[in-house]
Design an enzyme around this catalytic site. Structure first.
Site, PDB file in Angstrom:
ATOM      1  N   SER A 128       0.793  -1.240   0.000  1.00  0.00           N
ATOM      2  CA  SER A 128       0.000   0.000   0.000  1.00  0.00           C
ATOM      3  C   SER A 128       0.818   1.279   0.000  1.00  0.00           C
ATOM      4  O   SER A 128       0.269   2.358  -0.211  1.00  0.00           O
ATOM      5  CB  SER A 128      -0.958   0.014   1.192  1.00  0.00           C
ATOM      6  N   TYR A 175      -3.929  -2.308 -10.117  1.00  0.00           N
ATOM      7  CA  TYR A 175      -3.835  -2.192  -8.669  1.00  0.00           C
ATOM      8  C   TYR A 175      -2.952  -3.294  -8.063  1.00  0.00           C
ATOM      9  O   TYR A 175      -2.070  -3.020  -7.235  1.00  0.00           O
ATOM     10  CB  TYR A 175      -5.237  -2.231  -8.049  1.00  0.00           C
ATOM     11  N   VAL A 225       1.146  -3.781   3.953  1.00  0.00           N
ATOM     12  CA  VAL A 225       1.085  -5.069   4.643  1.00  0.00           C
ATOM     13  C   VAL A 225       2.294  -5.960   4.332  1.00  0.00           C
ATOM     14  O   VAL A 225       2.428  -7.044   4.899  1.00  0.00           O
ATOM     15  CB  VAL A 225      -0.233  -5.830   4.352  1.00  0.00           C
ATOM     16  N   LYS A 255       0.471   3.414  -2.988  1.00  0.00           N
ATOM     17  CA  LYS A 255      -0.680   4.309  -3.140  1.00  0.00           C
ATOM     18  C   LYS A 255      -0.258   5.786  -3.113  1.00  0.00           C
ATOM     19  O   LYS A 255      -0.927   6.629  -3.702  1.00  0.00           O
ATOM     20  CB  LYS A 255      -1.713   4.024  -2.045  1.00  0.00           C
ATOM     21  N   TYR A 283      -4.455   3.336   7.908  1.00  0.00           N
ATOM     22  CA  TYR A 283      -5.780   2.739   8.068  1.00  0.00           C
ATOM     23  C   TYR A 283      -6.388   3.185   9.400  1.00  0.00           C
ATOM     24  O   TYR A 283      -6.278   4.335   9.782  1.00  0.00           O
ATOM     25  CB  TYR A 283      -5.707   1.210   7.941  1.00  0.00           C
TER      26      TYR A 283
END
Length: 309
Positions: free
Chosen positions: A64, A191, A261, A67, A243
């Site tokens: 992530s 993605y 992760v 991103k 998160y």
């Protein structure tokens, strides 16, 4: 800055007895195979100096953290128009939650939860084939890090594609609300491959240095984004980068950052340095347990928190 290596060495010494803590992300089969007994950390200062300890030259799946780079590309394409499709508020929910998405009519809460990042990938595609969008991201990250050796781990991408049922659900949900322009399998192809970017701590710290230096990479002289945009990306990382552990990270560390992760965390000390830390074992909200601990030590020992010493 003279004793920054000594500071890093002291953090590593304090962390070493704990190496192996946390739980690797086992829902992605390729990540489940990673040895949890690893720890690396690298700092690149705005004057171009590099400090590293441990496994800082071992490549890992940044997941992530990618991103942040996709968000930068999307803002370059559509500017503030992006916020019609993605929000800017902390989620307070798990990174792959579908409940919030339904409640908010297919508009993801922010670009760093999975649904938001999938919408951002759709924007970056902008009529291109998935392969072209993936290539654009790879070229961008190589340009930022000034390193042509950065690659995408196809095994990880394939592993995510085979097990990413919840991401398929999120994407189909957004498509139903007309918040995806491209076919779901194409968007998710982009993605999954962006999440499978493989980088070392040093490469990651170099790639993100523009966010510590008002939008320009001081080591290459390249202007990447405006100072205003760099500031806003940092703001989003501070409020949404971890998160539903974002508030806790801001409380303990006080630096803009983005976790993945794969066990990596990228962090920014504005005007000073960019930092990357990696240890595969995760805490209960999916952030690197030892990575967060090491960054808390760094902020405490340097006074780099954006909230003051």
């Amino acid at each position: 800055m003279a004793d920054l290596q000594a500071t890093l060495d002291s953090i590593y010494a304090d962390i070493q007895p704990r190496i192996g803590e946390g739980k690797v992300a086992d829902y992605i089969p390729e990540l489940a195979k990673v040895d949890p007994k690893q720890f690396g950390m690298a700092i690149v200062t705005v004057d171009g100096k590099v400090y590293r300890v441990g496994d800082a030259d071992t490549a890992f799946s940044i997941q992530s953290i990618s991103k942040v780079f996709m968000l930068t590309l999307a803002l370059g394409k559509v500017g503030e128009g992006l916020w019609k499709r993605v929000g800017r508020e902390p989620s307070g929910s798990a990174f792959n939650s579908i409940v919030q998405l339904e409640h908010e009519s297919g508009i993801p809460r922010n670009p760093f939860i999975n649904a938001g990042a999938i919408a951002v990938s759709d924007v970056v595609m902008a009529g291109h084939a998935p392969r072209e969008a993936i290539g654009e991201l790879l070229r961008f990250v190589r340009y930022l890090a000034d390193d042509e050796s950065i690659t995408i781990d196809d095994k990880v991408a394939r592993s995510e594609t085979q097990t990413g049922y919840r991401n398929f659900a999120l994407a189909n949900f957004m498509r139903a609300y007309r918040n995806l322009d491209h076919p779901v399998d194409h968007v998710l192809g982009v993605y999954f491959h962006q999440c499978a970017l493989s980088m070392t701590c040093e490469q990651l710290a170099r790639a993100g240095l523009f966010l510590a230096a008002r939008g320009s990479n001081p080591t290459t002289g390249h202007s990447v984004v405006s100072p205003k945009r760099a500031r806003r990306i940092n703001a989003l990382m501070l409020t949404c980068g971890h998160y539903d552990g974002s508030g806790d990270f801001a409380y303990h560390v006080g630096l803009p950052g983005k976790s993945g992760v794969g066990g990596g965390i990228f962090a920014v000390a504005p005007g000073i340095a960019s930092i990357a830390v990696w240890s595969p074992g995760l805490n209960k909200v999916g952030n690197s347990q030892l990575g967060a601990a090491a960054l808390e030590m760094l902020a405490a020992r340097t006074g780099w928190s954006v909230f003051g010493d």
